[in-house]
Design an enzyme around this catalytic site. Structure first.
Site, short mmCIF file in Angstrom:
data_model
loop_
_atom_site.label_atom_id
_atom_site.label_comp_id
_atom_site.label_asym_id
_atom_site.label_seq_id
_atom_site.Cartn_x
_atom_site.Cartn_y
_atom_site.Cartn_z
N TYR A 98 0.85 -1.19 0.00
CA TYR A 98 0.00 0.00 0.00
C TYR A 98 0.88 1.24 0.00
O TYR A 98 2.08 1.16 0.27
CB TYR A 98 -0.96 0.01 1.21
CG TYR A 98 -0.29 0.31 2.53
CD1 TYR A 98 -0.22 1.61 3.01
CD2 TYR A 98 0.27 -0.71 3.30
CE1 TYR A 98 0.40 1.89 4.23
CE2 TYR A 98 0.88 -0.44 4.51
CZ TYR A 98 0.94 0.86 4.97
OH TYR A 98 1.55 1.14 6.16
N CYS A 99 0.26 2.37 -0.33
CA CYS A 99 0.98 3.65 -0.32
C CYS A 99 0.02 4.74 0.16
O CYS A 99 -0.88 4.45 0.95
CB CYS A 99 1.55 3.96 -1.70
SG CYS A 99 0.28 4.20 -2.97
N GLN A 100 0.17 5.94 -0.31
CA GLN A 100 -0.71 7.03 0.12
C GLN A 100 -2.02 7.03 -0.66
O GLN A 100 -3.08 7.13 -0.07
CB GLN A 100 0.00 8.38 -0.06
CG GLN A 100 -0.73 9.55 0.58
CD GLN A 100 -0.77 9.43 2.10
OE1 GLN A 100 0.19 9.01 2.73
NE2 GLN A 100 -1.91 9.80 2.68
N ILE A 126 -3.52 4.18 1.83
CA ILE A 126 -3.61 3.92 3.27
C ILE A 126 -5.01 4.21 3.81
O ILE A 126 -5.42 3.66 4.83
CB ILE A 126 -2.52 4.69 4.05
CG1 ILE A 126 -2.41 4.14 5.48
CG2 ILE A 126 -2.80 6.19 4.02
CD1 ILE A 126 -1.17 4.60 6.21
#
Length: 135
Positions: A98-100, A126
């Site tokens: 996952y990331c932003q 996120i």
């Protein structure tokens, strides 16, 4: 007479028949080694299931500064630009990224998929995680 004609044909075209059989085998073997696809797991329920599964390695692919601002508790921080150099698990390991916002997680998932990982989950951004973040 047809049986004799078939045998003559086979005798005269052994090389052609061997090449056709070889091509069929190559196509079959190539199909068996197909790289698995990326599993999209961006809804909160899927993210929650992955996070609660002890067999899944959760990787936060954001930069360290972003990770330090808040991350999923058991997530490891490996920025997506370093995935190829820093991820070294068994290829059967379940990996969720996952990331932003979901853009870098997708890039990381594609990279892991190309590296041969069979179980790659793209959790997106996120915000898809509804639990408490660690700092």
């Amino acid at each position: 007479f047809k049986e004799i004609d078939n045998m003559e044909f086979i005798e005269k075209h052994k090389l052609l028949i061997a090449i056709i059989i070889l091509i069929i085998l190559v196509i079959f073997v190539a199909g068996q080694n197909k790289t698995p696809s990326i599993i999209n797991a961006t809804n909160p329920e899927s993210v929650s299931e992955l996070v609660s599964d002890d067999e899944v390695v959760i990787i936060d692919v954001r930069e360290e500064e972003e990770y330090n601002e808040g991350h999923i508790p058991q997530a490891r921080n490996i920025p997506y630009t370093q995935i190829k150099n820093k991820v070294d698990y068994d290829l059967d390991t379940k990996i969720a990224v996952y990331c932003q916002t979901g853009a870098r997680s997708h890039l990381a998932a594609v990279q892991l998929n190309q590296m041969g990982y069979k179980y790659v989950y793209d959790m997106g951004g996120i915000d898809n995680y509804t639990g408490k973040l660690s700092k």
